[in-house]
Design a protein around this motif. Structure first.
Motif, mmCIF file in Angstrom:
data_model
loop_
_atom_site.group_PDB
_atom_site.id
_atom_site.type_symbol
_atom_site.label_atom_id
_atom_site.label_comp_id
_atom_site.label_asym_id
_atom_site.label_seq_id
_atom_site.Cartn_x
_atom_site.Cartn_y
_atom_site.Cartn_z
ATOM 1 N N LEU A 64 -0.358 12.006 -32.781
ATOM 2 C CA LEU A 64 -1.280 13.109 -32.515
ATOM 3 C C LEU A 64 -0.972 13.735 -31.156
ATOM 4 C CD1 LEU A 64 -4.673 11.611 -33.773
ATOM 5 C CD2 LEU A 64 -2.986 12.959 -35.035
ATOM 6 N N SER A 65 -1.483 14.912 -30.940
ATOM 7 C CA SER A 65 -1.226 15.635 -29.693
ATOM 8 C C SER A 65 -1.923 14.953 -28.528
ATOM 9 C CB SER A 65 -1.705 17.085 -29.822
ATOM 10 O OG SER A 65 -3.089 17.125 -30.130
ATOM 11 N N GLU A 66 -1.493 15.286 -27.316
ATOM 12 C CA GLU A 66 -2.078 14.698 -26.118
ATOM 13 C C GLU A 66 -3.550 15.081 -25.991
ATOM 14 O OE1 GLU A 66 -0.918 12.616 -24.013
ATOM 15 O OE2 GLU A 66 1.134 12.480 -24.771
ATOM 16 N N ASP A 67 -4.308 14.156 -25.423
ATOM 17 C CA ASP A 67 -5.747 14.365 -25.242
ATOM 18 C C ASP A 67 -6.025 14.577 -23.758
ATOM 19 O OD1 ASP A 67 -8.442 14.468 -25.330
ATOM 20 O OD2 ASP A 67 -8.755 12.539 -26.313
ATOM 21 N N PRO A 68 -6.275 15.819 -23.316
ATOM 22 C CA PRO A 68 -6.478 16.061 -21.873
ATOM 23 C C PRO A 68 -7.770 15.464 -21.331
ATOM 24 C CG PRO A 68 -6.906 18.062 -23.137
ATOM 25 C CD PRO A 68 -6.351 17.055 -24.101
ATOM 26 N N PHE B 147 -24.385 8.601 -36.876
ATOM 27 C CA PHE B 147 -23.189 8.909 -37.657
ATOM 28 C C PHE B 147 -23.276 10.269 -38.349
ATOM 29 C CE2 PHE B 147 -22.846 4.315 -37.289
ATOM 30 C CZ PHE B 147 -21.503 4.184 -36.977
ATOM 31 N N ALA B 148 -24.433 10.929 -38.266
ATOM 32 C CA ALA B 148 -24.546 12.280 -38.804
ATOM 33 C C ALA B 148 -23.915 13.314 -37.876
ATOM 34 C CB ALA B 148 -26.008 12.640 -39.056
ATOM 35 N N ALA B 149 -23.596 12.914 -36.627
ATOM 36 C CA ALA B 149 -22.992 13.847 -35.681
ATOM 37 C C ALA B 149 -21.548 14.146 -36.077
ATOM 38 C CB ALA B 149 -23.041 13.274 -34.270
ATOM 39 N N LYS B 150 -21.087 15.317 -35.695
ATOM 40 C CA LYS B 150 -19.724 15.731 -36.010
ATOM 41 C C LYS B 150 -18.742 14.975 -35.133
ATOM 42 C CE LYS B 150 -16.836 19.867 -36.399
ATOM 43 N NZ LYS B 150 -16.775 21.323 -36.163
ATOM 44 N N PRO B 151 -17.619 14.472 -35.689
ATOM 45 C CA PRO B 151 -16.635 13.748 -34.865
ATOM 46 C C PRO B 151 -16.069 14.627 -33.761
ATOM 47 C CG PRO B 151 -16.229 13.409 -37.211
ATOM 48 C CD PRO B 151 -17.262 14.482 -37.112
ATOM 49 N N LEU C 221 -12.442 3.710 -36.900
ATOM 50 C CA LEU C 221 -12.146 4.745 -35.912
ATOM 51 C C LEU C 221 -12.662 6.068 -36.465
ATOM 52 C CD1 LEU C 221 -8.486 3.783 -34.906
ATOM 53 C CD2 LEU C 221 -10.628 2.978 -33.934
ATOM 54 N N SER C 222 -13.530 6.723 -35.699
ATOM 55 C CA SER C 222 -14.239 7.874 -36.260
ATOM 56 C C SER C 222 -14.010 9.189 -35.529
ATOM 57 C CB SER C 222 -15.752 7.583 -36.265
ATOM 58 O OG SER C 222 -16.205 7.281 -34.958
ATOM 59 N N GLN C 223 -13.311 9.179 -34.373
ATOM 60 C CA GLN C 223 -13.236 10.395 -33.563
ATOM 61 C C GLN C 223 -11.980 11.227 -33.802
ATOM 62 O OE1 GLN C 223 -15.992 11.182 -32.100
ATOM 63 N NE2 GLN C 223 -16.733 9.214 -32.853
ATOM 64 N N ASN C 224 -10.986 10.679 -34.523
ATOM 65 C CA ASN C 224 -9.768 11.423 -34.867
ATOM 66 C C ASN C 224 -9.043 11.935 -33.627
ATOM 67 O OD1 ASN C 224 -10.524 11.204 -37.658
ATOM 68 N ND2 ASN C 224 -11.892 12.940 -37.368
ATOM 69 N N SER C 225 -9.034 11.153 -32.549
ATOM 70 C CA SER C 225 -8.370 11.549 -31.309
ATOM 71 C C SER C 225 -7.182 10.628 -31.044
ATOM 72 C CB SER C 225 -9.347 11.496 -30.133
ATOM 73 O OG SER C 225 -9.899 10.200 -29.998
#
Length: 642
Positions: A324-328, A397-401, A439-443
């Motif tokens: 995945l791309s870098e996470d700033p 868990f209803a919050a958007k990732p 893992l739920s944040q897709n980062s």
């Protein structure tokens, strides 16, 4: 209309005066002379709703809506929802899964277990017009079936045939395409329910095999297939070609896809010369986006250096998804300790004499500055972790990732799939699942927390697995060793029990002492005043409630009247002194109404006035319902000159 004799005698004014006096003296019986002063609330309704001709129809409609329709809808909803569990799987399906799965259930048994779901029996039953096509398809795949796998009926056999045909990449007749779409659309949801059952029973082998079957189903691959078949434009010819120039390398260097990715693009093109440049570009794109992860962990006991029996171990697993791309926004802020080193301030204190007042003052100032900076760092860290984990907020868990889900390259699967990762902690000795977290944040960087109790004394081995539900050959695992120290004899309680005891002690310390009776349950004069005010407000509210309902007049007021009657000899002595207070209380708080039959004797002036009116005018009533309390009547009589 007044009698003519009364009008002729000129006594009409006196008659009206008597009537008016009766109204003034008895407003409860005759009403307020100034008109109605109460407050009323009304609701505007359509005219057809208040029409008497529509009363029967409206009652019938209300009866049908409230007694028939609403209970029927609620009953149907409950009947349907009670069939399903929280993960969307029917209870009968979960029971069938639970009955068939065990610790050592192999991957080859998964299609038969999945085919037994009740959802498939209801959604894709056998049909007569599909019999010939289904029979031919069954003949092509039946040789791969697992023999003697539980209960089998026609519906289960049909779903099992469709699953085997998809895994073998066999063409499906048009009459069965719709059923194939339904089976594949529901398969991963049911596999998730099967996975939950395996994890609840702490099965390790079965859990990993369910995830492996999810990978095979996503990529339409047969059991034990080579992961290279996931690459675009690859068949067995290209796989054999790749294995020839990849087989000489050490197998420990990674999976075949990892080794192919590490090759130079020019070398890949040279060894796979039969593929065109466009096909090589597709392969390069796939390899660039194929999952590549790295696992690191940290296991410790809070505020402890050693791990002892029964301690709560906090395991932090950090997963880096390199594809995945870098996470700033990612900052690994665990570099500094909670306490400063002893020599941290030596440079700033070098010019001062040790143990002097100036030295101690300067050191204390530096410590305060360090603590302020530390608390500020911790605050930023908490805010950063909260922003990186929306599910930890109010919505759960209803919050958007944090990021959008990562799509999967699955050309044979008819629906869009996304990467789903899970961290599993396995006890190697007992072969039991200790914990799991998705893992739920897709980062690119993500942390998960796992807590578990330390086992008995000795060196324990754990495996940390990070598995994907969509790709073969990308799972990773690392070994974690932990030395457990025997707990000292004086420390018979575990860390969890000690923490619970500390919480109980803090609660006992926080409990306030019991109040004093002479303070009305309080502990000071201030609380006594507050209690009096609260009781006064409650009393006024209770009085208003009883008075508005008529309960005060019916039950409480007679008691007050009896008490005043008993105390009247005493009150008459101090009546002159109580008169101003009584007048104020009557006007502002409550108006006591006395009746001649129950109250104390009336003054002679009032009695004489009533008798005079009675003798002069036959329309007057002898009984005088005087509204004015007894102590104020003499003053009123004197004022009126009667």
């Amino acid at each position: 209309m007044l009698p003519q004799a009364l009008l002729d005698s000129g006594s009409a004014i006196e008659f009206l005066f008597v009537c008016w006096t009766r109204v003034i003296c008895s407003p409860c019986r005759y009403g307020n002379p100034d008109g109605y002063h109460g407050t009323s609330v009304t609701i505007g309704l359509p005219s057809w709703l208040t029409d008497k001709d529509n009363e029967l129809a409206i009652l019938v409609a209300y009866f049908v809506a409230l007694i028939v329709i609403i209970p029927t809808v609620v009953g149907l909803w409950w009947r349907n929802s009670s069939k399903f569990l929280e993960d969307g799987v029917m209870q009968n399906t979960a029971y069938r899964f639970y009955r068939q799965v065990s610790e050592h259930t192999a991957t080859k048994f998964m299609p038969g277990i999945l085919a037994s779901a009740v959802e498939f029996c209801e959604g894709v039953p056998c049909k007569n017009n599909q019999a010939d096509d289904l029979s031919r398809l069954h003949k092509r795949v039946s040789e791969h079936f697992v023999k003697n796998q539980g209960d089998v009926n026609n519906d289960i056999m049909k779903v099992k045939t469709l699953l085997y045909a998809f895994l073998l990449r066999e063409p499906v007749p048009p009459s069965l395409q719709a059923d194939m779409q339904y089976v594949l659309g529901s398969a991963h949801r049911l596999l998730n329910g099967l996975l939950n059952i395996c994890m609840e029973q702490r099965f390790v082998t079965a859990t990993l095999n369910v995830i492996e079957f999810s990978q095979l189903l996503t990529q339409a691959l047969w059991f034990h297939s080579n992961p290279l078949l996931q690459l675009p434009h690859f068949d067995m010819t290209q796989v054999k070609n790749c294995m020839r120039f990849l087989g000489s390398k050490d197998a420990k260097s990674g999976s075949s896809i990892d080794r192919l990715r590490e090759m130079d693009p020019a070398a890949r093109r040279e060894n796979l010369s039969k593929l065109s440049e466009a096909q090589h570009n597709d392969i390069d794109l796939f390899l660039a986006n194929f999952p590549d992860i790295e696992i690191s962990f940290d296991a410790r006991v809070e505020d402890e250096e050693d791990v002892r029996e029964g301690d709560v171990l906090n395991l932090t697993v950090k997963v880096e998804r390199k594809h995945l791309s870098e996470d700033p926004t990612w900052v690994d802020s665990d570099e500094e300790g909670d306490e400063p080193d002893e020599g941290l301030f030596d440079k700033q204190l070098a010019h001062l004499e040790e143990d002097s007042d100036e030295y101690e003052t300067k050191k204390e100032e530096l410590m305060d500055e360090w603590r302020d900076a530390y608390f500020e760092r911790q605050k930023r860290k908490r805010e950063r972790e909260k922003s990186r984990n929306p599910q930890a907020g109010e919505l759960g868990f209803a919050a958007k990732p944090l990021n959008e889900p990562v799509p999967v390259h699955a050309p044979f699967f008819p629906f869009e799939r996304f990467e789903q990762w899970m961290v599993l902690l396995v006890d190697v000795k007992s072969n039991k699942l200790v914990g799991s977290q998705k893992l739920s944040q897709n980062s690119r960087f993500e942390k998960v927390q796992l807590k578990f109790l330390a086992p008995r004394e000795g060196v324990v081995h754990y495996e940390i697995h990070c598995v994907c539900s969509a790709y073969l050959g990308c799972d990773k695992k690392v070994l974690m060793k932990k030395s457990i120290v025997k707990r000292k004899e004086e420390e018979t309680k575990s860390a969890a029990e000690l923490a619970e005891d500390e919480d109980d002690e803090e609660e006992e310390e926080e409990e306030e002492p019991e109040g004093k009776w002479y303070y009305l349950g309080g502990n000071s004069v201030g609380e006594l005043i507050l209690n009096i005010i609260a009781l006064g407000i409650a009393g006024v509210m209770l009085f208003n409630f009883l008075y508005s309902r008529g309960l005060w007049q019916k039950y409480v007021q007679p008691i007050f009247e009896w008490v005043l009657l008993v105390l009247w000899p005493v009150l008459s002595v101090v009546g002159n002194k109580l008169l101003p207070w009584w007048m104020w209380f009557t006007v502002n708080v409550y108006d006591f109404r006395w009746h001649s039959r129950t109250g104390p004797p009336r003054p002679a002036c009032i009695t004489a006035l009533c008798l005079q009116f009675d003798r002069s005018h036959p329309y007057a009533v002898v009984e005088c319902h005087c509204r004015i309390p007894f102590p104020t009547r003499p003053a009123l009589c004197v004022a009126t000159g009667t």
